[in-house]
Design a protein around this motif. Structure first.
Motif, mmCIF file in Angstrom:
data_model
loop_
_atom_site.group_PDB
_atom_site.id
_atom_site.type_symbol
_atom_site.label_atom_id
_atom_site.label_comp_id
_atom_site.label_asym_id
_atom_site.label_seq_id
_atom_site.Cartn_x
_atom_site.Cartn_y
_atom_site.Cartn_z
ATOM 1 N N GLN A 7 23.042 -68.482 4.865
ATOM 2 C CA GLN A 7 22.334 -69.455 4.065
ATOM 3 C C GLN A 7 21.769 -68.770 2.823
ATOM 4 O O GLN A 7 21.182 -67.699 2.907
ATOM 5 C CB GLN A 7 21.203 -70.090 4.880
ATOM 6 N N ALA A 168 23.246 -71.737 16.857
ATOM 7 C CA ALA A 168 22.704 -71.835 15.498
ATOM 8 C C ALA A 168 22.731 -70.479 14.804
ATOM 9 O O ALA A 168 23.019 -70.379 13.605
ATOM 10 C CB ALA A 168 21.281 -72.396 15.532
ATOM 11 N N ARG A 172 24.722 -69.437 11.278
ATOM 12 C CA ARG A 172 24.114 -68.791 10.114
ATOM 13 C C ARG A 172 24.849 -67.522 9.717
ATOM 14 O O ARG A 172 24.870 -67.156 8.537
ATOM 15 C CB ARG A 172 22.646 -68.469 10.406
ATOM 16 N N GLU A 190 27.088 -82.085 16.674
ATOM 17 C CA GLU A 190 25.908 -82.382 15.857
ATOM 18 C C GLU A 190 24.764 -82.953 16.701
ATOM 19 O O GLU A 190 23.616 -82.985 16.246
ATOM 20 C CB GLU A 190 26.273 -83.348 14.732
ATOM 21 N N LEU A 193 23.300 -79.559 17.374
ATOM 22 C CA LEU A 193 22.960 -78.901 16.112
ATOM 23 C C LEU A 193 23.067 -79.935 14.997
ATOM 24 O O LEU A 193 24.105 -80.049 14.341
ATOM 25 C CB LEU A 193 23.907 -77.726 15.851
ATOM 26 N N GLU A 195 22.158 -80.039 12.057
ATOM 27 C CA GLU A 195 22.451 -79.542 10.712
ATOM 28 C C GLU A 195 23.942 -79.459 10.417
ATOM 29 O O GLU A 195 24.360 -79.272 9.270
ATOM 30 C CB GLU A 195 21.821 -78.158 10.515
ATOM 31 N N LEU A 196 24.782 -79.612 11.453
ATOM 32 C CA LEU A 196 26.220 -79.507 11.267
ATOM 33 C C LEU A 196 26.900 -80.853 11.063
ATOM 34 O O LEU A 196 28.128 -80.908 10.929
ATOM 35 C CB LEU A 196 26.863 -78.815 12.484
ATOM 36 N N ASP A 198 27.232 -83.053 8.620
ATOM 37 C CA ASP A 198 28.056 -83.215 7.414
ATOM 38 C C ASP A 198 29.292 -82.332 7.474
ATOM 39 O O ASP A 198 30.389 -82.765 7.108
ATOM 40 C CB ASP A 198 27.232 -82.886 6.165
#
Length: 520
Positions: A7, A168, A172, A190, A193, A195-196, A198
């Motif tokens: 990130q 996670a 990263r 998703e 997690l 954040e995944l 999209d």
């Protein structure tokens, strides 16, 4: 090879700036007089830019002064922040050679090569060296090129910790281009997690399973983010759970590829029902390539806890094996003292006291040796006080127990081992610490009718490996624990307990068994 925090990495920032300038990789390569392969390697993070490359990229992108400084900082950050996989493992001891665990190390090597069941668990009290063996597993797996996922359970962790944390962390550390391939066919991941979401949608998450050929089906209904399917009468929560479990399995399939995958989980005794069920599902599903190494304190797992029940089921299927770690023998303890002391030669009397107090527990051995080494290296202070005098004067963050310097944080670690025990058990241990090295039940009860209750409390302390039992009675497994408890009681209380006066026998269990304060 070290993992990398991806990130806000240089590659991510470069791709964002290129897209903001509405340039393809080919167009940027042409403007910067670089190859398309170089641009691709920089964006996926497989290489770092040189100074000349940075200048060419900044000029080709037409960056402002602030943008250029941000790109240069990202390049420096990327070099500086490379961190090894498994950095978060709470290793209680030196990162030097592993001493006194030859059988365990041989078993670990065999396990990582695919020998035996899919799961290998280490059991033992705090400080026995479980995390040190997990760190060794991470080092071996990384050295042979296995994908390594690491998670640590914390008190009051989330529902699927540490598995969610391990995944996670892998996300990263993985370059975006590699991660995109690993997320194919992982619709439902998703839910674990978020954040995944999209990335999975962009990558077309309905691809086939790389190993079993199963995947998220199409044609008989479509999946929603809540786990429901149109035309399905099943309960939404069950559907979401099944979809998520399968997606995690497919994600591990893709990460492993055609080889094996190493999953390392520490402090698993704090894992809840959801984690236990997901972990058991993965072991059953992926046992052909999954190598799981976990650490757990069995004393902290209730008899009917989901983790214990699932472990028993997997053991019946020969999918898990466990090893209980024992304290180090005297020669091994002496070798660990030598390794920790380094160039400082400790007196033989000091070494003997450390071995006696530690009882062979690696954590105690290391911390007592460090305290003795630091005190020996410090020498007398400006007032002419020796290290012993400074401890007595309160200038060292600890105190003397049994003739050895005990750091303050080690005294806290000793107390921490007792926090899981109910109040009457802790009070009983404090009285035993004052009574002597070995205590019989007769010394602890005033009436035979109390004997059964006292034996139940002593059995609990034995299950937590605070006490050992013999025909002569009960004794503390580690003398340091006894000495810390004994010195923590005030002189009047010690006098009362030694004299056998009122209140010296086993206390009656309170209505609400809260934890007793353990005095330092």
């Amino acid at each position: 090879m070290p993992g990398q925090e991806w990130q806000d990495s240089f590659g991510t920032l470069l791709a964002r700036l290129r897209k903001a300038a509405r340039l393809t990789q080919e167009q940027l390569a042409d403007r910067a007089e670089l190859s398309v392969r170089a641009i691709s390697s920089l964006e996926c993070g497989s290489r770092h830019p040189r100074r000349l490359t940075l200048d060419r990229l900044a000029e080709a992108l037409g960056l402002t002064g602030a943008q250029r400084a941000l790109l240069e900082d990202a390049a420096r950050y990327g070099r500086r922040r490379a961190v090894p996989v498994g950095t978060l493992l709470p290793i209680a001891g030196p990162a030097g050679p592993l001493i006194g665990r030859r059988a365990e190390l041989a078993e670990l090597h065999a396990h990582l090569t695919g020998d035996g069941p899919a799961a290998l668990g280490y059991d033992g009290e705090a400080g026995i060296g479980k995390s040190r063996l997990l760190a060794e597993a991470v080092a071996i797996g990384t050295r042979v090129g296995m994908p390594v996922l690491v998670g640590v359970t914390r008190r009051d962790s989330g529902r699927y910790s540490p598995l969610a944390d391990a995944l996670a962390d892998h996300v990263r550390r993985t370059p975006p281009s590699v991660l995109a391939a690993q997320l194919r066919g992982c619709a439902g991941l998703e839910l674990l997690l978020p954040e995944l979401a999209d990335r999975i949608r962009q990558g077309g998450g309905a691809g086939p399973d790389a190993r079993s050929g199963s995947g998220a089906r199409s044609g008989s209904g479509t999946w929603s983010s809540s786990g429901t399917r149109s035309g399905s009468g099943r309960e939404p929560g069950q559907q979401a759970r099944r979809l998520m479990f399968e997606a995690v399995g497919r994600f591990l399939d893709n990460i492993a590829g055609s080889g094996r995958l190493l999953l390392v989980l520490d402090d698993l005794h704090w894992a809840g029902r959801d984690t236990a069920e997901l972990l058991a599902f993965l072991v059953r599903r992926s046992w052909t390539y999954l190598r799981l190494v976990a650490a757990c304190r069995a004393g902290d797992v209730a008899p009917n806890a989901p983790l214990g029940l699932h472990a028993a089921d997997l053991a019946r299927l020969h999918l898990v094996r466990g090893r209980r770690l024992a304290p180090l023998a005297t020669p091994e303890a002496d070798a660990l003292i030598t390794a920790t002391a380094g160039e400082v030669a400790l007196p033989e009397a000091t070494r003997s006291r450390i071995v006696r107090l530690s009882g062979g527990l690696p954590l105690f051995l290391v911390e007592l040796t460090r305290a003795a080494r630091d005190a020996s290296a410090a020498g007398p202070d400006a007032d002419g006080r020796s290290p012993t005098g400074r401890v007595a004067a309160g200038r060292v963050g600890g105190g003397r127990v049994g003739g050895a310097i005990v750091p303050w944080h080690l005294r806290l670690a000793v107390v921490h081992q007792l926090t899981a025990l109910p109040e009457p058990v802790v009070l009983l241990l404090r009285r035993m610490a004052v009574a002597g090295p070995t205590v019989t039940v007769a010394q602890l009860v005033a009436d035979e009718r109390e004997a059964e209750s006292v034996l139940d409390w002593l059995e609990m302390a034995r299950r937590y490996r605070i006490l050992d039992e013999s025909r002569c009675g009960f004794r503390f497994r580690y003398p340091l624990v006894r000495e810390v408890l004994a010195t923590g009681a005030g002189p009047n209380r010690r006098r009362l307990w030694r004299s056998g006066g009122a209140g010296a026998h086993a206390p009656a269990p309170p209505a609400d068994a809260r934890h007793a304060p353990v005095y330092l």
